[in-house]
Scaffold this active site. Structure first.
Site, PDB file in Angstrom:
ATOM      1  N   CYS A  79     -39.880  12.788  33.892  1.00  0.00           N
ATOM      2  CA  CYS A  79     -41.129  12.059  34.140  1.00  0.00           C
ATOM      3  C   CYS A  79     -41.344  11.647  35.585  1.00  0.00           C
ATOM      4  O   CYS A  79     -42.294  12.080  36.236  1.00  0.00           O
ATOM      5  CB  CYS A  79     -41.168  10.811  33.260  1.00  0.00           C
ATOM      6  SG  CYS A  79     -40.936  11.139  31.504  1.00  0.00           S
TER       7      CYS A  79
ATOM      8  N   HIS B 167     -44.958   5.030  35.587  1.00  0.00           N
ATOM      9  CA  HIS B 167     -43.547   5.428  35.721  1.00  0.00           C
ATOM     10  C   HIS B 167     -43.138   5.792  37.153  1.00  0.00           C
ATOM     11  O   HIS B 167     -42.332   6.700  37.371  1.00  0.00           O
ATOM     12  CB  HIS B 167     -43.224   6.597  34.769  1.00  0.00           C
ATOM     13  CG  HIS B 167     -41.767   6.583  34.370  1.00  0.00           C
ATOM     14  ND1 HIS B 167     -41.202   7.541  33.559  1.00  0.00           N
ATOM     15  CD2 HIS B 167     -40.760   5.719  34.661  1.00  0.00           C
ATOM     16  CE1 HIS B 167     -39.930   7.277  33.374  1.00  0.00           C
ATOM     17  NE2 HIS B 167     -39.634   6.173  34.034  1.00  0.00           N
TER      18      HIS B 167
END
Length: 555
Positions: A94, A150
């Protein structure tokens, strides 16, 4: 043997005809070329609306046009009417993919080359990196982000609204409950993770499934914005990342799938496909569509243990095998020259930064050392890609391969280090490459996870170098490292060159002050700059007093 011989022949021919051994002749692009050129043919007539949709953990096979049993009519139609990217690469996890998208730089140039940013780490995308939304704002774009960030949040300056977005609605962490928006990092370390701009969005804690909630937010943004002014909309859906949750009605077509993880995953993807259809309808309804560019991408490969499929590619999320880094991707736009085509040229997620800034009529300063290239003409007109190589990564602190050594790397490279690089047709991996099975569709035929059907290769003891011709062997079945030691050496030298430009790894230990219990039950910034200053002032004051005492004693 015949297959290996054929691959070897093709590989040798590639070397002789394309000059693959002359790494110094790398084509120019935004990473080191004339910048801010006038848009060529195929570029939009005015600043286009840019809609970037990033799916989470979608496997390479998990789209209808790649042969999946999961129905994705919206994605299939948008891709068929646009340009499918069939040689498109992202990062295996991610944070790395998101950081490279938003900066146009490899991980080794931001210090985020190891793993992901953990919730309790005092870490974020370094503040000295200018971001894509910041560059677009310079040329008049309204910038909005909906979905998963993130990229760190330990201090306020790391938040999306401080990194170029006019508005932010979504989660700061990598995963969480789709309905309650709570996330536990470890036992007792749990908190709420849904934000509107810089504050916890408690008002939205109404039990709405996140994929649908994010889509509703996108519709609201489009309805309230003036389509006569350019907009950048970054939609980073949580789906189809674990936990595997979906509204009941999306299971209707998938009750025949015995594997519960695959069934839930299919329902989540069906909901995501419907959401993207609703976004597209909103673009048309509110007058954006005709001057828009829609880019769709997964952030990394699928996780088979969580229902994702990368078949027929090898490996999974978190690895540098093709199954971890080769992604589903396409561009859909009325502004494309070659609609309904397939692009097999090399494209990487860092390329979106310079491509989109150029399309937006922005400027790329020469002091911004990018790793991405402007690939709009490659996509829109079918021209050759300016990109000839990709540094997949060099991770100096990942678990070292036990049998790796400088000797195995011909004195050029320590093969204990995890790294991967692609140069034209060639791909080299060193160190510990991670989970390396091929996971065919049959693996999902039983009620629980089943590795009985997986294909595995038992490597000879001590192996820490692999070489593949990805064009001829995209499934990484025939290792050519022993047959072509000279090519191995050339790629190891290229790795070494890249490594000389790397910045130190940023991967700090966890900070106990990050616990949501200390922050009103919410995951959010905990590092207070003024506190640090107060402590510093206090210590300076204490030192001054001590000095005065010492002076008195001396007198």
């Amino acid at each position: 043997r015949m297959v290996a011989a054929a691959l070897a022949g093709l590989s040798l021919l590639s070397l002789l005809t394309c000059g693959y051994l002359a790494w110094g002749s790398r084509r120019t692009g935004p990473g080191g070329t004339p910048l801010a050129e006038e848009p060529g043919a195929g570029a939009p007539r005015s600043q286009p609306h840019i809609i970037f949709i990033l799916a989470d953990d979608q496997g390479f096979r998990d789209v209808g046009y790649h042969g999946s049993e999961i129905r994705t009519p919206t994605l299939d139609r948008l891709a068929a009417e646009g340009v499918k990217l069939e040689n498109y690469y992202v990062q295996p996890m991610c944070t790395p993919s998101r950081s490279q998208l938003i900066t146009g730089k490899y991980q080794i140039h931001t210090g985020l080359q190891h793993s992901i940013i953990r919730p309790t780490q005092p870490n974020c995308l370094p503040l000295d990196n200018i971001t894509l939304p910041q560059k677009l704002k310079e040329v008049g774009y309204s910038t909005h982000m909906v979905g998963k960030w993130h990229l760190g949040f330990y201090r306020r300056e790391c938040m999306p609204t401080q990194r170029g977005f006019d508005s932010f609605f979504g989660s700061l962490l990598g995963s969480g409950d789709y309905y309650t928006h709570f996330k536990c990092d470890s036992p007792g370390i749990c908190g709420y993770d849904l934000y509107e701009n810089d504050n916890a969005a408690w008002d939205h804690d109404t039990g709405i499934y996140s994929t649908q909630m994010y889509t509703q937010k996108v519709q609201q943004i489009l309805a309230s914005h003036n389509p006569g002014k350019p907009i950048f909309l970054y939609i980073a859906y949580q789906a189809v990342h674990s936990p595997l949750q979906a509204p009941g009605r999306y299971f209707e077509h998938y009750r025949s799938i015995n594997n519960i993880n695959r069934r839930r995953y299919a329902a989540m993807l069906a909901c995501l496909d419907e959401a993207i259809n609703n976004v597209t309808l909103a673009l048309k309804k509110y007058g954006y569509y005709e001057n828009s560019i829609i880019i769709y991408s997964s952030d990394n490969g699928g996780q088979p243990m969580a229902g994702g499929s990368n078949w027929p590619l090898r490996g999974s999320k978190g690895t540098y095998w093709e199954g971890g880094i080769r992604a589903v991707g396409f561009v859909h736009s009325p502004l494309l020259k070659n609609k309904g085509s397939v692009c097999k040229e090399l494209v990487h997620i860092t390329d979106w930064f310079p491509t989109l800034i150029t399309l937006a009529e922005g400027q790329i300063n020469e002091d911004i050392q990018l790793d991405g290239y402007d690939i709009w003409e490659t996509i829109s007109e079918g021209r050759r890609s300016p990109r000839v190589d990709i540094l997949h990564n060099i991770d100096p602190i990942y678990t070292k391969a036990k049998n790796g050594s400088w000797a195995a790397g011909y004195g050029i490279w320590n093969t204990a280090i995890q790294s991967a690089i692609r140069v034209n047709h060639w791909k080299l991996l060193t160190g510990n490459p991670g989970y390396s099975d091929w996971v065919p569709p049959q693996a999902f035929s039983n009620a629980g996870p089943n590795r009985w059907h997986n294909e595995r290769v038992s490597w000879s003891a001590g192996k820490t170098v692999w070489l593949f011709n990805i064009t001829a062997d995209p499934y990484e079945r025939v290792d050519l490292s022993a047959r072509y030691p000279d090519v191995v050496k050339q790629l190891l030298r290229r790795l070494s060159q890249f490594n000389k430009t790397a910045v130190p790894v940023r991967y700090p230990p966890k900070d106990p002050r990050s616990n949501p219990k200390l922050n009103g039950g919410v995951w959010g910034p905990w590092f207070k700059e003024d506190e640090k200053k107060k402590k510093s002032d206090k210590s300076k004051g204490a030192n001054k007093q001590q000095k005065n005492k010492n002076k008195k004693k001396a007198n």
